[in-house]
Design a protein around this motif. Structure first.
Motif, PDB file in Angstrom:
ATOM      1  N   LYS A 126       0.646   7.842  10.835  1.00  0.00           N
ATOM      2  CA  LYS A 126       0.222   8.737  11.905  1.00  0.00           C
ATOM      3  C   LYS A 126       0.842  10.112  11.652  1.00  0.00           C
ATOM      4  CE  LYS A 126      -0.203   4.989  15.254  1.00  0.00           C
ATOM      5  NZ  LYS A 126       0.317   4.370  16.493  1.00  0.00           N
ATOM      6  N   GLY A 127       0.009  11.128  11.665  1.00  0.00           N
ATOM      7  CA  GLY A 127       0.473  12.478  11.350  1.00  0.00           C
ATOM      8  C   GLY A 127       0.195  12.889   9.922  1.00  0.00           C
ATOM      9  N   ALA A 128      -0.549  12.057   9.178  1.00  0.00           N
ATOM     10  CA  ALA A 128      -0.836  12.372   7.769  1.00  0.00           C
ATOM     11  C   ALA A 128      -1.633  13.671   7.637  1.00  0.00           C
ATOM     12  CB  ALA A 128      -1.581  11.218   7.114  1.00  0.00           C
ATOM     13  N   LEU A 129      -2.597  13.881   8.524  1.00  0.00           N
ATOM     14  CA  LEU A 129      -3.412  15.094   8.438  1.00  0.00           C
ATOM     15  C   LEU A 129      -2.570  16.342   8.664  1.00  0.00           C
ATOM     16  CD1 LEU A 129      -6.742  14.068  10.204  1.00  0.00           C
ATOM     17  CD2 LEU A 129      -6.359  14.460   7.772  1.00  0.00           C
ATOM     18  N   ARG A 174       0.845  -1.201   0.000  1.00  0.00           N
ATOM     19  CA  ARG A 174       0.000   0.000   0.000  1.00  0.00           C
ATOM     20  C   ARG A 174       0.880   1.249   0.000  1.00  0.00           C
ATOM     21  NH1 ARG A 174      -5.136  -1.477   2.344  1.00  0.00           N
ATOM     22  NH2 ARG A 174      -5.024  -3.289   3.720  1.00  0.00           N
ATOM     23  N   ILE A 175       0.241   2.397  -0.301  1.00  0.00           N
ATOM     24  CA  ILE A 175       0.810   3.690   0.070  1.00  0.00           C
ATOM     25  C   ILE A 175       0.467   3.848   1.549  1.00  0.00           C
ATOM     26  CG2 ILE A 175       0.741   6.173  -0.264  1.00  0.00           C
ATOM     27  CD1 ILE A 175       1.932   4.671  -2.646  1.00  0.00           C
ATOM     28  N   LYS A 229      -5.332   6.821   1.036  1.00  0.00           N
ATOM     29  CA  LYS A 229      -5.862   7.242   2.329  1.00  0.00           C
ATOM     30  C   LYS A 229      -5.073   8.387   2.964  1.00  0.00           C
ATOM     31  CE  LYS A 229      -8.414   6.788   6.095  1.00  0.00           C
ATOM     32  NZ  LYS A 229      -9.826   7.241   6.125  1.00  0.00           N
ATOM     33  N   PRO A 230      -3.715   8.365   2.977  1.00  0.00           N
ATOM     34  CA  PRO A 230      -3.003   9.456   3.633  1.00  0.00           C
ATOM     35  C   PRO A 230      -3.149  10.810   2.961  1.00  0.00           C
ATOM     36  CG  PRO A 230      -1.466   7.991   2.509  1.00  0.00           C
ATOM     37  CD  PRO A 230      -2.800   7.308   2.504  1.00  0.00           C
ATOM     38  N   LEU A 231      -3.718  10.855   1.746  1.00  0.00           N
ATOM     39  CA  LEU A 231      -3.901  12.123   1.037  1.00  0.00           C
ATOM     40  C   LEU A 231      -5.304  12.692   1.231  1.00  0.00           C
ATOM     41  CD1 LEU A 231      -2.095  11.315  -2.337  1.00  0.00           C
ATOM     42  CD2 LEU A 231      -1.126  12.189  -0.209  1.00  0.00           C
ATOM     43  N   GLU A 232      -6.074  12.080   2.096  1.00  0.00           N
ATOM     44  CA  GLU A 232      -7.451  12.508   2.340  1.00  0.00           C
ATOM     45  C   GLU A 232      -7.507  13.978   2.761  1.00  0.00           C
ATOM     46  OE1 GLU A 232     -10.445  10.696   5.426  1.00  0.00           O
ATOM     47  OE2 GLU A 232     -10.079   9.219   3.836  1.00  0.00           O
TER      48      GLU A 232
END
Length: 397
Positions: A44-47, A39-40, A71-74
């Motif tokens: 934690k801390g993506a936002l 996956r990409i 998901k981390p680019l949400e």
């Protein structure tokens, strides 16, 4: 800044991917979905990292932003919608076209915009953008498994981000000066040898992490179109839009000769034979299965967790006649895919097994106020962490 993940001379792209995936899991740096392998990674801390994009003048001035569906680019997708920008998201695996344009409901609330930025929202609030549509992208945001301060990028190994960029170049949807940003955890910034980067690989101009903004000053040229000689006929069957694009380029007099050698063995399948042996912090072994199997829909892993680490959710008030396949589709939409389902349809319930409490907690949140066929589902942690499967039947995802 020195990377915490050491890259050795002779490491391949797949070596680097697995080093990053293993480190993120071993250090418990990942958020749902897990494990992060193939996956990409949603870290934690993506936002916090995504929030930095709003500081860029290029983002502020941009009218059209293309953001990958990872998901981390949400957070970037949400920021784009809140700023009333045109948001383009690539179609999954490019099977039905190149882009979807996200169109929120008129007068959408902040919560409705948040939903539109998720994978569920991308499905429900989007319209396709075809090759014939005139569109110009001002900013590109991609996910990465690993990236270097020089701007070299490694994805998850399927080549879709590279392909999407090259197709945009063919369409005239962007130019060489179009800025490319990637968003990663600090540990994903590693020393990638230049010799691993090929002519079709997409490089990045900025790297955003929870603690840093890195301008790469990358001089390596980005792809300016599809390099047809690197593609085999099989990929045209998998990505129909490529066939249409090839026809258009052929009519324009471009060389669209395809690779004549048989397709090389899929590196994803090679990597599926690798095992991850994490340290004692996570006492579990994850055996990766062949991702090409149709029966294997849960991230390609068979999880061998100790009993104490598995958290079970009891999903009750399930409508009569609901099919297991329908429940699985719903779980995918809610990004709450379990390791395994224990189905008890006659009792209108199912037990969902998750690898840890964090994943289960995410699922519980996703199930709040969720209804099927007019019936609100009830979800709660099961009293026993191992449901009595002899009363129903248990299946892998």
């Amino acid at each position: 800044m020195e990377s915490v993940i050491k890259i050795n001379q002779g490491d391949t792209k797949w070596d680097i991917r697995h080093k990053v995936w293993n480190y993120i899991e071993a250090k418990n740096l990942a958020s749902f979905p897990r494990p992060v392998h193939n996956r990409i990674p949603n870290f934690k801390g993506a936002l916090e990292a995504c929030a930095k994009v709003s500081l860029f003048e290029i983002f502020i001035k941009a009218a059209v932003v293309k953001v990958d569906p990872d998901k981390p680019l949400e957070g970037v997708r949400l920021a784009s919608l809140q700023a009333r920008k045109t948001l383009l998201v690539p179609t999954p695996r490019l099977k039905t076209g190149l882009f979807n344009r996200i169109i929120p409901p008129k007068g959408a609330t902040k919560e409705e915009l948040r939903v539109c930025s998720t994978s569920q929202g991308i499905k429900e609030f989007s319209v396709p953008v075809g090759l014939d549509d005139k569109v110009y992208v001002d900013l590109v945001v991609v996910g990465s498994v690993a990236v270097s301060e020089k701007g070299y990028r490694i994805g998850k190994g399927e080549g879709f981000a590279d392909m999407e960029y090259a197709m945009m170049a063919c369409m005239g949807a962007m130019c060489e000066s179009t800025v490319v940003i990637t968003i990663v955890h600090d540990c994903q910034v590693v020393d990638i040898p230049e010799e691993l980067i090929e002519s079709h690989d997409l490089t990045v101009d900025f790297i955003l992490t929870p603690t840093r903004i890195i301008r790469t000053e990358c001089l390596y040229p980005k792809p300016q179109g599809i390099i047809w000689s690197k593609l085999h006929t099989e990929i045209l069957k998998k990505i129909p839009i490529l066939k249409k694009l090839r026809t258009l380029e052929q009519a324009a007099g471009e060389d669209v000769t395809l690779k004549t050698m048989p397709a090389e063995e899929d590196e994803t399948k090679i990597s599926s034979k690798l095992k991850w042996q994490p340290n004692c912090h996570h006492k579990a072994e994850l055996q990766c299965e062949d991702l090409s199997s149709e029966d294997n829909k849960c991230a390609g892993f068979d999880h061998k967790f100790p009993k104490s680490s598995v958290t079970t959710i009891c999903l009750s008030n399930v409508p009569a006649g609901l099919r297991v396949s329908e429940l699985k589709s719903l779980l995918r939409e809610q990004e709450a895919v379990p390791l395994r389902i224990s189905w008890q349809g006659t009792k209108h319930r199912a037990f969902l097994l998750y690898p840890d409490y964090t994943s289960a907690e995410h699922a519980l949140t996703a199930f709040e106020k969720l209804s099927i066929n007019g019936r609100t589902l009830h979800a709660e942690c099961a009293r026993s962490q191992r449901p009595k499967t002899q009363r129903g039947y248990q299946m892998g995802w």
